[in-house]
Design an enzyme around this catalytic site. Structure first.
Site, PDB file in Angstrom:
ATOM      1  N   HIS A  17       0.839  -1.199   0.000  1.00  0.00           N
ATOM      2  CA  HIS A  17       0.000   0.000   0.000  1.00  0.00           C
ATOM      3  C   HIS A  17       0.879   1.257   0.000  1.00  0.00           C
ATOM      4  CE1 HIS A  17      -3.165  -2.593   2.279  1.00  0.00           C
ATOM      5  NE2 HIS A  17      -3.622  -2.416   1.056  1.00  0.00           N
ATOM      6  N   LYS A  41     -17.408  -6.347   7.160  1.00  0.00           N
ATOM      7  CA  LYS A  41     -16.210  -7.107   7.502  1.00  0.00           C
ATOM      8  C   LYS A  41     -15.901  -6.936   8.983  1.00  0.00           C
ATOM      9  CE  LYS A  41     -13.769  -6.724   3.058  1.00  0.00           C
ATOM     10  NZ  LYS A  41     -12.592  -6.155   2.391  1.00  0.00           N
ATOM     11  N   ARG A  90      -2.272  -6.109  -8.323  1.00  0.00           N
ATOM     12  CA  ARG A  90      -1.196  -7.031  -7.930  1.00  0.00           C
ATOM     13  C   ARG A  90      -0.972  -8.113  -8.963  1.00  0.00           C
ATOM     14  NH1 ARG A  90      -3.664  -7.724  -2.049  1.00  0.00           N
ATOM     15  NH2 ARG A  90      -5.438  -7.213  -3.344  1.00  0.00           N
ATOM     16  N   SER A 128      -3.127  -7.655   3.122  1.00  0.00           N
ATOM     17  CA  SER A 128      -3.345  -7.484   4.559  1.00  0.00           C
ATOM     18  C   SER A 128      -3.747  -8.821   5.180  1.00  0.00           C
ATOM     19  CB  SER A 128      -4.445  -6.445   4.802  1.00  0.00           C
ATOM     20  OG  SER A 128      -4.074  -5.206   4.264  1.00  0.00           O
TER      21      SER A 128
HETATM   22  P1  ADP Z   1      -9.900  -3.492  -0.432  1.00  0.00           P
HETATM   23  O1  ADP Z   1     -10.609  -4.133   0.716  1.00  0.00           O
HETATM   24  O2  ADP Z   1     -10.603  -2.337  -1.046  1.00  0.00           O
HETATM   25  O3  ADP Z   1      -9.330  -4.463  -1.470  1.00  0.00           O
HETATM   26  P2  ADP Z   1      -7.223  -3.253   0.479  1.00  0.00           P
HETATM   27  O4  ADP Z   1      -6.764  -2.480   1.670  1.00  0.00           O
HETATM   28  O5  ADP Z   1      -7.049  -4.717   0.512  1.00  0.00           O
HETATM   29  O6  ADP Z   1      -8.691  -2.800   0.277  1.00  0.00           O
HETATM   30  O7  ADP Z   1      -6.527  -2.696  -0.836  1.00  0.00           O
HETATM   31  C1  ADP Z   1      -6.656  -1.367  -1.256  1.00  0.00           C
HETATM   32  C2  ADP Z   1      -5.978  -1.194  -2.604  1.00  0.00           C
HETATM   33  O8  ADP Z   1      -4.586  -1.476  -2.450  1.00  0.00           O
HETATM   34  C3  ADP Z   1      -6.468  -2.130  -3.698  1.00  0.00           C
HETATM   35  O9  ADP Z   1      -6.436  -1.411  -4.920  1.00  0.00           O
HETATM   36  C4  ADP Z   1      -5.447  -3.234  -3.730  1.00  0.00           C
HETATM   37  O10 ADP Z   1      -5.336  -3.818  -5.015  1.00  0.00           O
HETATM   38  C5  ADP Z   1      -4.193  -2.457  -3.384  1.00  0.00           C
HETATM   39  N1  ADP Z   1      -3.195  -3.329  -2.762  1.00  0.00           N
HETATM   40  C6  ADP Z   1      -3.396  -4.255  -1.815  1.00  0.00           C
HETATM   41  N2  ADP Z   1      -2.252  -4.892  -1.502  1.00  0.00           N
HETATM   42  C7  ADP Z   1      -1.288  -4.351  -2.287  1.00  0.00           C
HETATM   43  C8  ADP Z   1       0.106  -4.593  -2.489  1.00  0.00           C
HETATM   44  N3  ADP Z   1       0.738  -5.558  -1.843  1.00  0.00           N
HETATM   45  N4  ADP Z   1       0.774  -3.840  -3.369  1.00  0.00           N
HETATM   46  C9  ADP Z   1       0.107  -2.868  -4.036  1.00  0.00           C
HETATM   47  N5  ADP Z   1      -1.200  -2.613  -3.939  1.00  0.00           N
HETATM   48  C10 ADP Z   1      -1.906  -3.325  -3.080  1.00  0.00           C
END
Ligand code: ADP
Length: 168
Positions: A17, A41, A90, A128
């Site tokens: 992120h 969630k 990803r 996450s």
């Molecule tokens: P959501 O529940 O909306 O998927 P996340 O917090 O999991 O929220 O992810 C938010 C954004 O960050 C999404 O666009 C996801 O693809 C991106 N993201 C999640 N993990 C990574 C990572 N390891 N590297 C880059 N982007 C990521």
């Protein structure tokens, strides 16, 4: 003023992120990280905790603001007067859902375009969910999240284990 919103659950923020936040912030005048308050969630961290962790790890980027929101991302964009939504891609598995979301959002709000960032190769497999799972089983998460976030995750899991042991 070119403003973008990066929405997500961030439960918790990972180095993946953070990489997207740094790269997106370099493209716009202001990047607002929107932490989704999603009742559907059961998160490990409350929305306030997630916002505070994000503020902490983005303190070095002057044009980043962190806020919580609930409801539609495009509504949040409208409130913030933002013209872009930022998302990370990803792998191909993300693509179908993200394309559908981007097209839906564009039809809901024509003034908002989605910007996709391909993730850094070294963070592409991090989510996450995976980070929480590794930490839950006592694995090393120092390569996946900033140090202060790793500490918070271990503390929270420890609290949860204590509650379970005490039958709470
Ligand atoms: P959501 O529940 O909306 O998927 P996340 O917090 O999991 O929220 O992810 C938010 C954004 O960050 C999404 O666009 C996801 O693809 C991106 N993201 C999640 N993990 C990574 C990572 N390891 N590297 C880059 N982007 C990521």
């Amino acid at each position: 003023m070119k403003r973008a919103v990066y929405p997500g659950s961030f439960d918790p923020v990972t180095l993946g992120h953070l990489d997207i936040i740094e790269r997106a912030a370099a493209l716009v005048d202001e990047l607002i990280v929107g932490v989704l308050n999603n009742n559907a969630k059961t998160p490990l961290f409350s929305v306030e905790e997630r916002v505070n962790m994000l503020r902490d790890v983005t303190a070095h980027i002057p044009n980043v603001r962190v806020e919580s929101f609930s409801g539609l991302s495009v509504e949040f964009c409208r409130k913030c007067d933002a013209s872009f939504l930022v998302r990370g891609l990803r792998a191909v598995t993300d693509f179908e859902y993200e394309l559908q979301m981007a097209q839906t959002n564009r039809s809901l709000e024509r003034g908002v375009d989605t910007l996709f960032f391909t993730t850094a190769l070294n963070y592409a497999y991090i989510s996450s969910t995976i980070v929480k799972e590794v930490a839950f089983y006592g694995g090393d998460i120092s390569r996946f999240v900033p140090p202060q976030v790793a500490e918070r995750i271990y503390d929270r899991i420890c609290q949860m284990n204590q509650k379970t042991a005490n039958g709470v």
